[in-house]
Design a protein around this motif. Structure first.
Motif, mmCIF file in Angstrom:
data_model
loop_
_atom_site.group_PDB
_atom_site.id
_atom_site.type_symbol
_atom_site.label_atom_id
_atom_site.label_comp_id
_atom_site.label_asym_id
_atom_site.label_seq_id
_atom_site.Cartn_x
_atom_site.Cartn_y
_atom_site.Cartn_z
ATOM 1 N N SER A 48 0.820 -1.211 0.000
ATOM 2 C CA SER A 48 0.000 0.000 0.000
ATOM 3 C C SER A 48 0.854 1.262 0.000
ATOM 4 O O SER A 48 0.455 2.296 -0.550
ATOM 5 C CB SER A 48 -0.943 0.015 1.214
ATOM 6 N N GLU A 49 2.055 1.193 0.584
ATOM 7 C CA GLU A 49 2.941 2.361 0.585
ATOM 8 C C GLU A 49 3.418 2.686 -0.826
ATOM 9 O O GLU A 49 3.597 3.856 -1.178
ATOM 10 C CB GLU A 49 4.146 2.118 1.506
ATOM 11 N N VAL A 50 3.642 1.648 -1.626
ATOM 12 C CA VAL A 50 4.064 1.878 -3.014
ATOM 13 C C VAL A 50 2.924 2.513 -3.802
ATOM 14 O O VAL A 50 3.136 3.396 -4.631
ATOM 15 C CB VAL A 50 4.519 0.579 -3.683
ATOM 16 N N ALA A 51 1.696 2.049 -3.552
ATOM 17 C CA ALA A 51 0.547 2.606 -4.259
ATOM 18 C C ALA A 51 0.388 4.091 -3.958
ATOM 19 O O ALA A 51 0.141 4.901 -4.872
ATOM 20 C CB ALA A 51 -0.721 1.838 -3.870
ATOM 21 N N GLU A 52 0.543 4.458 -2.705
ATOM 22 C CA GLU A 52 0.442 5.876 -2.342
ATOM 23 C C GLU A 52 1.598 6.664 -2.948
ATOM 24 O O GLU A 52 1.421 7.812 -3.375
ATOM 25 C CB GLU A 52 0.429 6.033 -0.819
ATOM 26 N N ALA A 53 2.781 6.047 -2.995
ATOM 27 C CA ALA A 53 3.932 6.721 -3.607
ATOM 28 C C ALA A 53 3.708 6.934 -5.094
ATOM 29 O O ALA A 53 4.105 7.968 -5.657
ATOM 30 C CB ALA A 53 5.201 5.897 -3.362
ATOM 31 N N ALA A 54 3.085 5.955 -5.755
ATOM 32 C CA ALA A 54 2.790 6.096 -7.183
ATOM 33 C C ALA A 54 1.810 7.243 -7.420
ATOM 34 O O ALA A 54 1.972 8.030 -8.360
ATOM 35 C CB ALA A 54 2.224 4.789 -7.731
ATOM 36 N N TRP A 55 0.794 7.332 -6.595
ATOM 37 C CA TRP A 55 -0.182 8.431 -6.706
ATOM 38 C C TRP A 55 0.529 9.771 -6.539
ATOM 39 O O TRP A 55 0.321 10.702 -7.334
ATOM 40 C CB TRP A 55 -1.276 8.259 -5.656
ATOM 41 N N ALA A 56 1.392 9.862 -5.514
ATOM 42 C CA ALA A 56 2.117 11.116 -5.269
ATOM 43 C C ALA A 56 3.071 11.429 -6.413
ATOM 44 O O ALA A 56 3.217 12.592 -6.808
ATOM 45 C CB ALA A 56 2.884 11.019 -3.948
ATOM 46 N N ALA A 57 3.722 10.402 -6.968
ATOM 47 C CA ALA A 57 4.681 10.629 -8.051
ATOM 48 C C ALA A 57 3.997 11.168 -9.298
ATOM 49 O O ALA A 57 4.512 12.073 -9.964
ATOM 50 C CB ALA A 57 5.413 9.324 -8.376
ATOM 51 N N VAL A 58 2.835 10.618 -9.634
ATOM 52 C CA VAL A 58 2.104 11.068 -10.822
ATOM 53 C C VAL A 58 1.591 12.489 -10.650
ATOM 54 O O VAL A 58 1.522 13.261 -11.618
ATOM 55 C CB VAL A 58 0.948 10.084 -11.137
ATOM 56 N N HIS A 59 1.266 12.851 -9.430
ATOM 57 C CA HIS A 59 0.693 14.176 -9.185
ATOM 58 C C HIS A 59 1.715 15.201 -8.698
ATOM 59 O O HIS A 59 1.385 16.379 -8.539
ATOM 60 C CB HIS A 59 -0.445 14.070 -8.166
ATOM 61 N N GLY A 60 2.954 14.758 -8.461
ATOM 62 C CA GLY A 60 3.953 15.660 -7.911
ATOM 63 C C GLY A 60 5.065 15.989 -8.884
ATOM 64 O O GLY A 60 4.972 15.738 -10.084
ATOM 65 N N ASP A 61 6.160 16.524 -8.326
ATOM 66 C CA ASP A 61 7.257 16.996 -9.174
ATOM 67 C C ASP A 61 8.587 16.340 -8.828
ATOM 68 O O ASP A 61 9.635 16.775 -9.282
ATOM 69 C CB ASP A 61 7.394 18.523 -9.029
#
Length: 267
Positions: free
Chosen positions: A217-230
């Protein structure tokens, strides 16, 4: 706001499945790609009805990439806004013990497949700019070369290099390029043997080395943040963060630790 679409390779299980669930919760349409049709169906069953599509894809097949992405866009009724280049396989053991077939398969899936994915994704992501994102699964093994995982590390260094190269190459096209760099993640891959000659699974070796296993689940949240972040590279888990810190600030100490780790394996 129009619905967005993400195309995920390795979506039949593990990180790909967790990321599919996370983006579906965020309202995205999810294209699930894998060679495992039963696993893809299981992933799709976890997502809201009408919010996903399944595409059998061997990432080593360049023409199949084009067909799968077009089918996904057709199913979604939109463009493709993110491609998650996630499919990969593990390989461990001393390099002299690995077979040519094992080495070639790992290189083909973990690196060539990611390069083919980037090529195929480009026109779709350019059409979605400035919302187009290519997200690649690298690894903590792409931060510092890991004894007993030389070929795997080489592929993940390659994914890291590809990410950095395309971040510059595609900037003028408005396409963002990102990577995830996880340590050991609690997925079915950990239950595989390190190589064909080994009877020991990866999970046993990780626990024996005293390393942590990070929830998927931590990777999933990291993926969401990566797609929406910089952030160009997103570290996931303690192992990745420790390696990144040591490789930058204590390279000599890290080198000694890696040599000690090699000796402790008795190889």
């Amino acid at each position: 706001m129009a619905r967005k679409t993400i195309f995920i390779t390795g979506g039949a299980s593990g990180i790909g499945r967790a990321v599919a669930e996370r983006f579906a919760r965020g309202g995205w349409f999810v294209g699930i790609a894998d060679i495992d049709e039963a696993g893809m169906a299981q992933t799709a069953a976890l997502l809201p009805s009408g919010q996903s599509s399944c595409h059998k894809l061997d990432v080593r097949d360049r023409a199949a990439w084009n067909a799968a992405l077009a089918d996904c866009a057709n199913a979604a009724g939109t463009g493709i806004h993110a491609v998650f280049n996630n499919a990969g396989i593990p390989l461990g053991g001393a390099i002299i013990d690995l077979t040519p077939d094992e080495i070639e398969r790992t290189l083909d899936i973990n690196l060539k497949g990611v390069i083919f994915g980037a090529q195929a994704a480009y026109p779709w992501l350019k059409a979605s700019a400035p919302d187009g994102v290519l997200l690649n699964t690298a690894s903590a093994a792409g931060i510092y070369g890991t004894p007993g995982a030389s070929v795997y590390s080489a592929t993940k260094f390659g994914v890291r290099a590809l990410t950095e190269s395309l971040d510059g190459e595609w900037a003028a096209d408005g396409i963002r390029v990102r990577s995830l760099m996880p340590g050991f993640i609690d997925t079915p891959l950990l239950d595989h043997a390190t190589n064909r000659a080994s009877n020991e699974d990866i999970r046993t070796r990780v626990r024996g080395a005293g390393l942590e296993i990070t929830p998927v689940s931590e990777v999933a949240e990291a993926a969401w943040a990566a797609v929406h972040g910089d952030r160009l590279h997103t570290l996931v888990g303690k192992t990745a963060r420790r390696l990144a810190f040591a490789s930058r600030w204590m390279p000599g100490v890290l080198r000694k630790q890696m040599r000690s780790a090699k000796r402790s394996m008795g190889k």
